[in-house]
Each structure stands twice: as C-alpha cells, then as structure tokens.
Motif scaffolding. Sequence first.
Motif, PDB file in Angstrom:
ATOM      1  N   ASP A 135     -82.697  -0.577 -46.336  1.00 51.27           N
ATOM      2  CA  ASP A 135     -84.806  -0.718 -47.059  1.00 51.27           C
ATOM      3  C   ASP A 135     -84.604  -0.572 -48.174  1.00 51.27           C
ATOM      4  N   ASN A 136     -83.561   0.239 -48.882  1.00 48.30           N
ATOM      5  CA  ASN A 136     -83.644   0.039 -50.644  1.00 48.30           C
ATOM      6  C   ASN A 136     -84.444  -0.849 -51.042  1.00 48.30           C
ATOM      7  N   GLU A 137     -82.903  -1.650 -50.617  1.00 45.65           N
ATOM      8  CA  GLU A 137     -82.583  -3.662 -50.702  1.00 45.65           C
ATOM      9  C   GLU A 137     -83.523  -4.289 -50.492  1.00 45.65           C
ATOM     10  N   PHE A 138     -83.901  -4.271 -49.224  1.00 46.13           N
ATOM     11  CA  PHE A 138     -85.448  -5.100 -48.699  1.00 46.13           C
ATOM     12  C   PHE A 138     -86.163  -4.105 -47.990  1.00 46.13           C
ATOM     13  N   HIS A 139     -87.208  -3.494 -48.675  1.00 48.01           N
ATOM     14  CA  HIS A 139     -88.199  -2.717 -47.992  1.00 48.01           C
ATOM     15  C   HIS A 139     -88.697  -3.523 -47.065  1.00 48.01           C
ATOM     16  N   PRO A 140     -88.913  -2.600 -45.478  1.00 49.17           N
ATOM     17  CA  PRO A 140     -89.677  -3.336 -44.624  1.00 49.17           C
ATOM     18  C   PRO A 140     -90.734  -4.351 -44.770  1.00 49.17           C
ATOM     19  N   LEU A 141     -92.172  -3.694 -45.879  1.00 48.62           N
ATOM     20  CA  LEU A 141     -92.865  -4.707 -46.346  1.00 48.62           C
ATOM     21  C   LEU A 141     -92.607  -5.896 -46.333  1.00 48.62           C
ATOM     22  N   VAL A 142     -91.379  -6.006 -47.306  1.00 49.89           N
ATOM     23  CA  VAL A 142     -91.303  -7.229 -47.697  1.00 49.89           C
ATOM     24  C   VAL A 142     -90.147  -8.307 -46.338  1.00 49.89           C
ATOM     25  N   LEU A 143     -89.601  -7.796 -46.378  1.00 52.53           N
ATOM     26  CA  LEU A 143     -88.186  -8.365 -45.743  1.00 52.53           C
ATOM     27  C   LEU A 143     -88.936  -9.705 -44.952  1.00 52.53           C
ATOM     28  N   GLN A 144     -89.734  -9.862 -44.878  1.00 50.16           N
ATOM     29  CA  GLN A 144     -90.454 -11.168 -43.905  1.00 50.16           C
ATOM     30  C   GLN A 144     -90.365 -12.051 -44.615  1.00 50.16           C
ATOM     31  N   GLU A 145     -91.336 -12.177 -45.960  1.00 52.21           N
ATOM     32  CA  GLU A 145     -91.268 -12.875 -46.965  1.00 52.21           C
ATOM     33  C   GLU A 145     -89.559 -13.008 -47.877  1.00 52.21           C
ATOM     34  N   VAL A 146     -88.694 -11.914 -47.651  1.00 53.46           N
ATOM     35  CA  VAL A 146     -87.245 -12.348 -48.387  1.00 53.46           C
ATOM     36  C   VAL A 146     -87.025 -13.326 -46.971  1.00 53.46           C
ATOM     37  N   ILE A 147     -86.895 -13.040 -46.462  1.00 46.65           N
ATOM     38  CA  ILE A 147     -85.603 -13.957 -45.170  1.00 46.65           C
ATOM     39  C   ILE A 147     -86.663 -15.326 -44.991  1.00 46.65           C
ATOM     40  N   ARG A 148     -88.037 -15.474 -45.113  1.00 47.12           N
ATOM     41  CA  ARG A 148     -88.525 -16.923 -44.875  1.00 47.12           C
ATOM     42  C   ARG A 148     -87.663 -18.039 -45.883  1.00 47.12           C
ATOM     43  N   LYS A 149     -87.986 -17.018 -47.723  1.00 46.84           N
ATOM     44  CA  LYS A 149     -87.382 -17.281 -48.857  1.00 46.84           C
ATOM     45  C   LYS A 149     -85.559 -18.279 -49.062  1.00 46.84           C
ATOM     46  N   GLU A 150     -85.379 -17.081 -48.227  1.00 49.83           N
ATOM     47  CA  GLU A 150     -83.446 -17.406 -48.030  1.00 49.83           C
ATOM     48  C   GLU A 150     -83.213 -18.210 -47.280  1.00 49.83           C
ATOM     49  N   TYR A 151     -83.917 -18.416 -46.151  1.00 48.86           N
ATOM     50  CA  TYR A 151     -83.708 -19.218 -45.025  1.00 48.86           C
ATOM     51  C   TYR A 151     -82.661 -19.990 -45.203  1.00 48.86           C
ATOM     52  N   PRO A 152     -82.829 -20.913 -46.197  1.00 51.47           N
ATOM     53  CA  PRO A 152     -81.465 -22.012 -46.153  1.00 51.47           C
ATOM     54  C   PRO A 152     -80.756 -21.151 -46.318  1.00 51.47           C
ATOM     55  N   VAL A 153     -80.467 -20.782 -47.344  1.00 50.37           N
ATOM     56  CA  VAL A 153     -78.804 -19.981 -47.623  1.00 50.37           C
ATOM     57  C   VAL A 153     -78.063 -18.976 -46.330  1.00 50.37           C
ATOM     58  N   LEU A 154     -79.094 -18.350 -45.751  1.00 48.14           N
ATOM     59  CA  LEU A 154     -78.923 -17.668 -44.181  1.00 48.14           C
ATOM     60  C   LEU A 154     -78.560 -18.559 -42.996  1.00 48.14           C
ATOM     61  N   MET A 155     -78.886 -19.467 -43.510  1.00 47.82           N
ATOM     62  CA  MET A 155     -78.381 -20.693 -43.157  1.00 47.82           C
ATOM     63  C   MET A 155     -77.074 -21.390 -42.969  1.00 47.82           C
ATOM     64  N   LYS A 156     -76.945 -21.211 -44.217  1.00 48.75           N
ATOM     65  CA  LYS A 156     -75.288 -21.918 -44.354  1.00 48.75           C
ATOM     66  C   LYS A 156     -74.218 -21.063 -43.796  1.00 48.75           C
ATOM     67  N   LEU A 157     -74.880 -20.109 -44.641  1.00 52.21           N
ATOM     68  CA  LEU A 157     -73.371 -18.662 -44.406  1.00 52.21           C
ATOM     69  C   LEU A 157     -73.074 -18.701 -43.001  1.00 52.21           C
ATOM     70  N   LYS A 158     -74.345 -18.924 -41.574  1.00 51.63           N
ATOM     71  CA  LYS A 158     -74.167 -18.651 -40.662  1.00 51.63           C
ATOM     72  C   LYS A 158     -73.228 -19.781 -40.460  1.00 51.63           C
ATOM     73  N   LYS A 159     -74.142 -21.684 -40.607  1.00 51.02           N
ATOM     74  CA  LYS A 159     -72.639 -21.676 -40.427  1.00 51.02           C
ATOM     75  C   LYS A 159     -71.197 -22.042 -40.701  1.00 51.02           C
ATOM     76  N   ARG A 160     -71.045 -21.251 -41.973  1.00 47.55           N
ATOM     77  CA  ARG A 160     -69.585 -21.296 -42.466  1.00 47.55           C
ATOM     78  C   ARG A 160     -68.541 -19.977 -41.266  1.00 47.55           C
ATOM     79  N   GLU A 161     -69.441 -19.108 -41.083  1.00 46.28           N
ATOM     80  CA  GLU A 161     -68.761 -18.739 -39.687  1.00 46.28           C
ATOM     81  C   GLU A 161     -68.571 -19.588 -38.915  1.00 46.28           C
TER      82      GLU A 161
END
Length: 434
Positions: A408-434
Amino acid sequence: MDSDEEFERLRLQISGTARQMHNWGELMPLKWILFEHLIEINKKERKDFITFSEMVDMAKHPDINMVDIDDVLDFLRFQHKVGNIIFFNDIPNFIILNPQWLIDAFRCLVSHDIDPKLQHRNDWIEFEQNGQISESLITELFKSKLGSRCLGQTENLLKVMEKFDILVRIDKTCLYIMPSMMPSISFDDVCKTIGIEQPQCKRTSWLCLKFEFLPPAFFNHFYVWFIRRYTPIKVSNGKQSLSSLFRGICIFDLDQSKCTKLLVTMSTDTIALQLLSFSDEEKDFYSICSNIRKDLIEQSEAIKRRYDLTIFYELHFKCSNGRYYESTMSHADLKQCSQYYCEQHQTVHQSEEICSPWMRDVYEHKMTDVSTKYDRQVSVITLEEENYLRIVILIIKVAKRAVQVTFDNEFHPLVLQEVIRKEYPVLMKLKKRE
C-alpha cells in the motif's frame, strides 16, 4: 357502576402509577416529606433559587428539625435525582428550586426572538456563524428575557449549564461553545476541507455505536466530552483559521505533530469514529484506538447513569472508505465469520482487519488465554517445535499484514487501478515469461 368497584379501580390505578416511580419502595425519613412541602411553598412564592445556608435554615424548622448537615445533603441529592431541584456539591450556594427557570434561561440563548440592539453586536454574529458565545452576550440575553429573575446569577447559571453540557468553556477565556448551535456542514465538505480523500491520508476502519434510538442531545454529551479531552483542529476558509467543530461532526488532533487526527460524527442512529494519519511514518495505532474505544464505552455508560437514560447500542464496524451510516457489520456477526461481502464496494473484506484497529486488546487477551490453556496441556516442547511454531505465526499473522502495508505504501489503494492500467502491457509480458 358500583361505588366500591370504582374505588377499587382508582386504587389500582394509583398503585400502578406509584410502582412506576424510580423511588418506589425506598425507605425515607418522614421529615423529608415536610421538607419537600416547605420547598414547594417557596416555589409557589416564585423563588427560583436559594443558597445552601438558606436551605440549612429551612431544615431547622421546628416541624423538620434536621440539624445534621449530612442529612441535609442527602435530602438535596435525592431531590436532585428525582428532578424536583437542581443541586451540585461543588456549586452549593446555588440551589435551583424551579428547574423550569433553568430551561427558561437556556431558551434565552436559542430563541429567535432577539432584541434588535443585540443582533448588531460582533459577538452575536460570531455566535450565529460559529456557535461560540461570549459571557458578555450571555449576560445581555439573560437580562433581556429574564430581567430581575437572574440578577447577579450569570456566573452560577453558566456553571450549571456546563454541568449539563449545554455550554463548554474555551480554555480560560470568557468564550463558550454551544454544541446545539454549531454550524451545519456536509460530511463530504469536511472530507475535502481536511484532505481525507488525499492519497497520503491513511484511515482506520470505522468504529460505530449503533443505537436503537439516538437523540441529538445524547450525542452532544459525547461532543462536549471530546472537546474537553482533545484539541479541535483548525481549518482555513482562505481568510481566517476556524474551529473544526460542526453540528454532528468534529475533528481533533491527537498529538503535537497534528499528523494524527480523530474524526467523530453521527447519523440518525449511529455515532462513528475514525482515526486519520497524514504521516509517512509507520505507526502502531492499535493502542490508541483501543483506549479510545474503551473510554468511549465507559463515557456512554456514565452518561446513561448520570441522566438515568435507557438507551441501547451495539458495536458495529465499517471499512475505512465506506459510508459509516449504512450496511455496517456488528461485532457479534464479524466474530462468527472470517470475512464478509461489502455491498458498497462489492468485494470481500477480512473481518479481523476491520475489527483489529479498535479491538486488538480484546483479541490479544483471547490469544493469551488460548496460549495459557495450551501451555497447561503441553508440558514439554522441543526447541525445533518451538522454532517451527514461531515461523508459522510469523507467516500467518505478521507477514500478510507487513506485505500489505508495504504494498500500500508503494501503490496506494486509491491509485492502484490507474497504475495497473498504465503498466498492463509490462505485466502481461512478465506473465508470459513465466
């Protein structure tokens, strides 16, 4: 109807009414009846108040012959308890024989029928806008309405009004706060004013006292208690610094840094509290919250005893950014389930996370009892087993909360959704790498 039957019906009605009296069945000295009759005579002569020495002289009447001061004090306390007079041990020389007179004095302060000459005073404008009234204005209001009936008694009247939580003196000034006259403001405006919705504001869950019926006057007693116990914060309207005391809402600073605040508010059937932290330091607020909860419940019971009130409430909780006045969960229900579905946010909350900020002392006490019981059952435990249990407790009880706080300190609940939306492509690449 037969006269005997009518007499019997009347006797039963009188008996039934008498049994409903609080003092029914109590043994009292016969001379008290004569003393009470003497007080009634003084009331009929329009004597609104007397001093303690005058009351002692009355007690020495030949038909009463009450010469022991302690006996007089016992009588006065009883008469105060049943509402015949108003008497306080620390204001002995101001015994109000006619409680209606005190009500009339209070009406002087809240009446809309005000002398036009007073309405142009600066302290009257301050009173109307912020609920703060000067002693000078109070004196003038008493004079305009009661005239000679309150001559020279302003100071004593103010002391009695403070006793009944009608007024609260501001420090050692000649100014008073009247909770019933505080300005109104919406809860959303309060949140905007003090920055509750800002990302840096961390909020505990809501602690709620849920009442079957909550008279505004009952909340005012809490209101006064909080004002005397904590420091109201100051808010700015762009021109001047104002008090954070509003009708049904108040905010207090809990430490010198002013980073930790207590929000107290009410709805039609709920008194709700929430702890706010604007500090970037990690602090353990469990002890603060637990102490506030215990003090609040103790004060609630004290108010009920003091005014002989029959009011019932139940402990409820609500998630930190939830609406405290609807869909709350009772503590009894939360103890029966490990999680519950939040209708407002359409998600699941962990019951312990909702309760623990305010109930940690209760849970720790229960854990201690369980641990003690277990220690009695298990006489020998190896060092390896002890270390294993330490690791289990660390993972189950501590690690989850530590990870959550860090996340929560790194990604506050109020801005978490916006962070996920912006970094979604990066998260998907990491997921495929696994």
